[in-house]
Design a protein around this motif. Structure first.
Motif, PDB file in Angstrom:
ATOM      1  N   ARG A 263       0.820  -1.214   0.000  1.00  0.00           N
ATOM      2  CA  ARG A 263       0.000   0.000   0.000  1.00  0.00           C
ATOM      3  C   ARG A 263       0.855   1.266   0.000  1.00  0.00           C
ATOM      4  NH1 ARG A 263      -5.240  -1.923   1.895  1.00  0.00           N
ATOM      5  NH2 ARG A 263      -5.001  -4.092   2.561  1.00  0.00           N
ATOM      6  N   ARG A 264       1.959   1.249   0.770  1.00  0.00           N
ATOM      7  CA  ARG A 264       2.849   2.416   0.835  1.00  0.00           C
ATOM      8  C   ARG A 264       4.305   1.942   0.755  1.00  0.00           C
ATOM      9  NH1 ARG A 264       1.238   6.111   5.867  1.00  0.00           N
ATOM     10  NH2 ARG A 264       2.791   7.425   4.838  1.00  0.00           N
ATOM     11  N   PRO A 265       4.693   1.403  -0.378  1.00  0.00           N
ATOM     12  CA  PRO A 265       6.050   0.856  -0.507  1.00  0.00           C
ATOM     13  C   PRO A 265       7.113   1.952  -0.588  1.00  0.00           C
ATOM     14  CG  PRO A 265       4.929   0.780  -2.614  1.00  0.00           C
ATOM     15  CD  PRO A 265       3.906   1.236  -1.607  1.00  0.00           C
ATOM     16  N   VAL A 266       8.281   1.673   0.017  1.00  0.00           N
ATOM     17  CA  VAL A 266       9.371   2.661  -0.037  1.00  0.00           C
ATOM     18  C   VAL A 266      10.730   2.032  -0.344  1.00  0.00           C
ATOM     19  CG1 VAL A 266       8.202   4.206   1.586  1.00  0.00           C
ATOM     20  CG2 VAL A 266       9.831   2.530   2.448  1.00  0.00           C
ATOM     21  N   GLN A 267      10.836   0.700  -0.328  1.00  0.00           N
ATOM     22  CA  GLN A 267      12.153   0.083  -0.482  1.00  0.00           C
ATOM     23  C   GLN A 267      12.805   0.416  -1.818  1.00  0.00           C
ATOM     24  OE1 GLN A 267      13.795  -1.100   1.873  1.00  0.00           O
ATOM     25  NE2 GLN A 267      12.204  -1.429   3.415  1.00  0.00           N
ATOM     26  N   SER A 268      12.035   0.468  -2.885  1.00  0.00           N
ATOM     27  CA  SER A 268      12.624   0.811  -4.178  1.00  0.00           C
ATOM     28  C   SER A 268      13.206   2.223  -4.146  1.00  0.00           C
ATOM     29  CB  SER A 268      11.578   0.700  -5.296  1.00  0.00           C
ATOM     30  OG  SER A 268      10.453   1.522  -5.034  1.00  0.00           O
ATOM     31  N   SER A 269      12.544   3.147  -3.453  1.00  0.00           N
ATOM     32  CA  SER A 269      13.056   4.516  -3.330  1.00  0.00           C
ATOM     33  C   SER A 269      14.309   4.566  -2.463  1.00  0.00           C
ATOM     34  CB  SER A 269      11.979   5.435  -2.734  1.00  0.00           C
ATOM     35  OG  SER A 269      10.849   5.509  -3.578  1.00  0.00           O
ATOM     36  N   LEU A 270      14.321   3.814  -1.364  1.00  0.00           N
ATOM     37  CA  LEU A 270      15.480   3.807  -0.474  1.00  0.00           C
ATOM     38  C   LEU A 270      16.736   3.340  -1.198  1.00  0.00           C
ATOM     39  CD1 LEU A 270      14.011   2.362   2.867  1.00  0.00           C
ATOM     40  CD2 LEU A 270      14.685   4.714   2.395  1.00  0.00           C
ATOM     41  N   PHE A 271      16.578   2.364  -2.069  1.00  0.00           N
ATOM     42  CA  PHE A 271      17.728   1.801  -2.776  1.00  0.00           C
ATOM     43  C   PHE A 271      17.906   2.372  -4.176  1.00  0.00           C
ATOM     44  CE2 PHE A 271      17.079  -1.390   0.498  1.00  0.00           C
ATOM     45  CZ  PHE A 271      18.376  -1.703   0.868  1.00  0.00           C
ATOM     46  N   GLY A 272      17.039   3.282  -4.597  1.00  0.00           N
ATOM     47  CA  GLY A 272      17.152   3.856  -5.919  1.00  0.00           C
ATOM     48  C   GLY A 272      16.894   2.857  -7.028  1.00  0.00           C
ATOM     49  N   LEU A 273      15.934   1.972  -6.815  1.00  0.00           N
ATOM     50  CA  LEU A 273      15.621   0.918  -7.778  1.00  0.00           C
ATOM     51  C   LEU A 273      14.258   1.169  -8.424  1.00  0.00           C
ATOM     52  CD1 LEU A 273      16.642  -2.129  -5.555  1.00  0.00           C
ATOM     53  CD2 LEU A 273      17.959  -1.198  -7.465  1.00  0.00           C
ATOM     54  N   PRO A 274      14.068   0.738  -9.652  1.00  0.00           N
ATOM     55  CA  PRO A 274      12.755   0.884 -10.297  1.00  0.00           C
ATOM     56  C   PRO A 274      11.716  -0.022  -9.652  1.00  0.00           C
ATOM     57  CG  PRO A 274      14.238  -0.398 -11.683  1.00  0.00           C
ATOM     58  CD  PRO A 274      15.071   0.143 -10.558  1.00  0.00           C
ATOM     59  N   ASN A 275      10.467   0.401  -9.714  1.00  0.00           N
ATOM     60  CA  ASN A 275       9.381  -0.366  -9.107  1.00  0.00           C
ATOM     61  C   ASN A 275       8.357  -0.787 -10.164  1.00  0.00           C
ATOM     62  OD1 ASN A 275       8.027  -1.516  -6.857  1.00  0.00           O
ATOM     63  ND2 ASN A 275       6.627   0.224  -6.777  1.00  0.00           N
ATOM     64  N   VAL A 276       8.838  -1.015 -11.383  1.00  0.00           N
ATOM     65  CA  VAL A 276       7.944  -1.421 -12.466  1.00  0.00           C
ATOM     66  C   VAL A 276       7.419  -2.825 -12.220  1.00  0.00           C
ATOM     67  CG1 VAL A 276       7.750  -1.822 -14.945  1.00  0.00           C
ATOM     68  CG2 VAL A 276       9.163   0.065 -14.088  1.00  0.00           C
ATOM     69  N   TYR A 277       8.337  -3.741 -11.908  1.00  0.00           N
ATOM     70  CA  TYR A 277       7.963  -5.094 -11.529  1.00  0.00           C
ATOM     71  C   TYR A 277       8.210  -5.253 -10.032  1.00  0.00           C
ATOM     72  CZ  TYR A 277       8.081  -6.178 -16.524  1.00  0.00           C
ATOM     73  OH  TYR A 277       7.849  -6.190 -17.864  1.00  0.00           O
ATOM     74  N   GLY A 278       7.577  -6.235  -9.440  1.00  0.00           N
ATOM     75  CA  GLY A 278       7.778  -6.453  -8.018  1.00  0.00           C
ATOM     76  C   GLY A 278       6.924  -7.584  -7.507  1.00  0.00           C
ATOM     77  N   LEU A 279       6.730  -7.613  -6.192  1.00  0.00           N
ATOM     78  CA  LEU A 279       5.995  -8.699  -5.541  1.00  0.00           C
ATOM     79  C   LEU A 279       4.585  -8.849  -6.106  1.00  0.00           C
ATOM     80  CD1 LEU A 279       5.652 -10.835  -3.320  1.00  0.00           C
ATOM     81  CD2 LEU A 279       5.101  -8.970  -1.727  1.00  0.00           C
ATOM     82  N   SER A 280       3.864  -7.743  -6.242  1.00  0.00           N
ATOM     83  CA  SER A 280       2.489  -7.833  -6.730  1.00  0.00           C
ATOM     84  C   SER A 280       2.435  -8.381  -8.148  1.00  0.00           C
ATOM     85  CB  SER A 280       1.815  -6.457  -6.673  1.00  0.00           C
ATOM     86  OG  SER A 280       2.465  -5.531  -7.522  1.00  0.00           O
ATOM     87  N   ALA A 281       3.397  -7.999  -8.991  1.00  0.00           N
ATOM     88  CA  ALA A 281       3.425  -8.479 -10.370  1.00  0.00           C
ATOM     89  C   ALA A 281       3.738  -9.969 -10.435  1.00  0.00           C
ATOM     90  CB  ALA A 281       4.443  -7.692 -11.182  1.00  0.00           C
ATOM     91  N   VAL A 282       4.651 -10.422  -9.563  1.00  0.00           N
ATOM     92  CA  VAL A 282       4.985 -11.853  -9.519  1.00  0.00           C
ATOM     93  C   VAL A 282       3.765 -12.662  -9.088  1.00  0.00           C
ATOM     94  CG1 VAL A 282       6.418 -13.608  -8.410  1.00  0.00           C
ATOM     95  CG2 VAL A 282       7.431 -11.424  -9.059  1.00  0.00           C
ATOM     96  N   LEU A 283       3.075 -12.191  -8.047  1.00  0.00           N
ATOM     97  CA  LEU A 283       1.907 -12.920  -7.536  1.00  0.00           C
ATOM     98  C   LEU A 283       0.745 -12.897  -8.534  1.00  0.00           C
ATOM     99  CD1 LEU A 283       1.901 -11.856  -3.782  1.00  0.00           C
ATOM    100  CD2 LEU A 283       2.836 -13.913  -4.830  1.00  0.00           C
ATOM    101  N   ALA A 284       0.680 -11.838  -9.338  1.00  0.00           N
ATOM    102  CA  ALA A 284      -0.381 -11.742 -10.338  1.00  0.00           C
ATOM    103  C   ALA A 284      -0.034 -12.495 -11.615  1.00  0.00           C
ATOM    104  CB  ALA A 284      -0.657 -10.278 -10.665  1.00  0.00           C
ATOM    105  N   GLY A 285       1.206 -12.995 -11.695  1.00  0.00           N
ATOM    106  CA  GLY A 285       1.627 -13.735 -12.871  1.00  0.00           C
ATOM    107  C   GLY A 285       2.059 -12.852 -14.027  1.00  0.00           C
ATOM    108  N   SER A 286       2.303 -11.566 -13.759  1.00  0.00           N
ATOM    109  CA  SER A 286       2.703 -10.634 -14.814  1.00  0.00           C
ATOM    110  C   SER A 286       4.179 -10.727 -15.151  1.00  0.00           C
ATOM    111  CB  SER A 286       2.370  -9.196 -14.394  1.00  0.00           C
ATOM    112  OG  SER A 286       0.989  -9.059 -14.123  1.00  0.00           O
ATOM    113  N   CYS A 287       4.979 -11.287 -14.250  1.00  0.00           N
ATOM    114  CA  CYS A 287       6.406 -11.451 -14.499  1.00  0.00           C
ATOM    115  C   CYS A 287       6.929 -12.586 -13.628  1.00  0.00           C
ATOM    116  CB  CYS A 287       7.173 -10.155 -14.206  1.00  0.00           C
ATOM    117  SG  CYS A 287       7.241  -9.719 -12.450  1.00  0.00           S
ATOM    118  N   THR A 288       8.149 -13.009 -13.884  1.00  0.00           N
ATOM    119  CA  THR A 288       8.766 -14.060 -13.080  1.00  0.00           C
ATOM    120  C   THR A 288       9.510 -13.446 -11.903  1.00  0.00           C
ATOM    121  OG1 THR A 288      10.859 -14.034 -14.296  1.00  0.00           O
ATOM    122  CG2 THR A 288       9.082 -15.444 -15.165  1.00  0.00           C
TER     123      THR A 288
END
Length: 230
Positions: free
Chosen positions: A82-107
């Motif tokens: 709901r309020r993710p911040v880890q990608s911002s803390l590490f300067g990483l993109p948040n295009v794919y992630g946990l929700s996408a993996v669980l939804a089957g949108s990516c590996t």
């Protein structure tokens, strides 16, 4: 199951090196966790708090870096959908992630990102915000994913929202080896912290202890002077 090396580190959490009260505090937390279960090491740890703003996300990030710097292959999972911040803390993109993996949108390998200046550390961002975070985290696909991470890596750290506000962490808590409750010395509400503890206990979570955050350096007395000399 090691993902390709990619992702960029913003430098916010490049590593825990040298001597300072903060660095030593995270090393102490890591050491205490390792000694809690010598015969059966903790492999999956959930970090949460009673209220937002108590520092649970930064605590999760620094603890993950601390384990990785000790030679443990570590995955930091941003399970605060709901309020993710880890990608911002590490300067990483948040295009794919946990929700996408669980939804089957990516590996999983597509979503996992390495942190260049933190050897042995991978971050699984939250991904796009889903309409049903609790249902996703409680799904069979999620259970299989979390079990796979625990089997393939030495330590898995989960950053989750406060359990008194949403059901998400209460779904995840019984699936991990233990839970750490972050309490802010400046902004904590004792009642909310106690409610969070009770909510976690009701679902059978193993509470490992609490981390006191935001302690003013001037209140550390001898320890603050000791580290300033080094």
């Amino acid at each position: 199951m090691r993902p390709p090396q990619r992702g960029t580190d913003s430098g916010v959490l490049a590593g825990l090196q040298g001597y300072s009260p903060s660095v030593e505090a995270y090393r102490l937390v890591r050491t205490n966790l390792q000694f809690l279960a010598v015969d059966n090491p903790l492999r999956s740890i959930m970090i949460t708090s009673g209220l937002p703003g108590e520092g649970k996300s930064l605590t999760a990030a620094n603890l993950a870096v601390s384990f990785a710097s000790a030679g443990k292959t570590t995955v930091l999972v941003d399970a605060d959908l709901r309020r993710p911040v880890q990608s911002s803390l590490f300067g990483l993109p948040n295009v794919y992630g946990l929700s996408a993996v669980l939804a089957g949108s990516c590996t999983l390998n597509e979503a996992l990102q390495s942190v260049p200046r933190a050897k042995n550390l991978w971050v699984l961002p939250a991904g796009p915000t889903p309409p049903n975070p609790a249902e996703l985290l409680g799904s069979r696909r999620a259970q299989e994913l979390f079990t796979g991470l625990t089997n393939d890596y030495d330590v898995v750290i989960y950053d989750t929202p406060p359990p008194v506000m949403v059901a998400d962490p209460l779904v995840l808590a019984p699936q991990v080896d233990g839970v750490i409750l972050v309490v802010s010395a400046q902004n904590s509400d004792y009642v909310q912290s106690q409610k969070a503890k009770e909510a976690l206990e009701k679902v059978g979570a193993r509470i490992l202890g609490a981390v006191l955050n935001d302690v003013p350096l001037k209140q550390m007395g001898y320890y603050a002077r000791y580290y300033r000399r080094r």
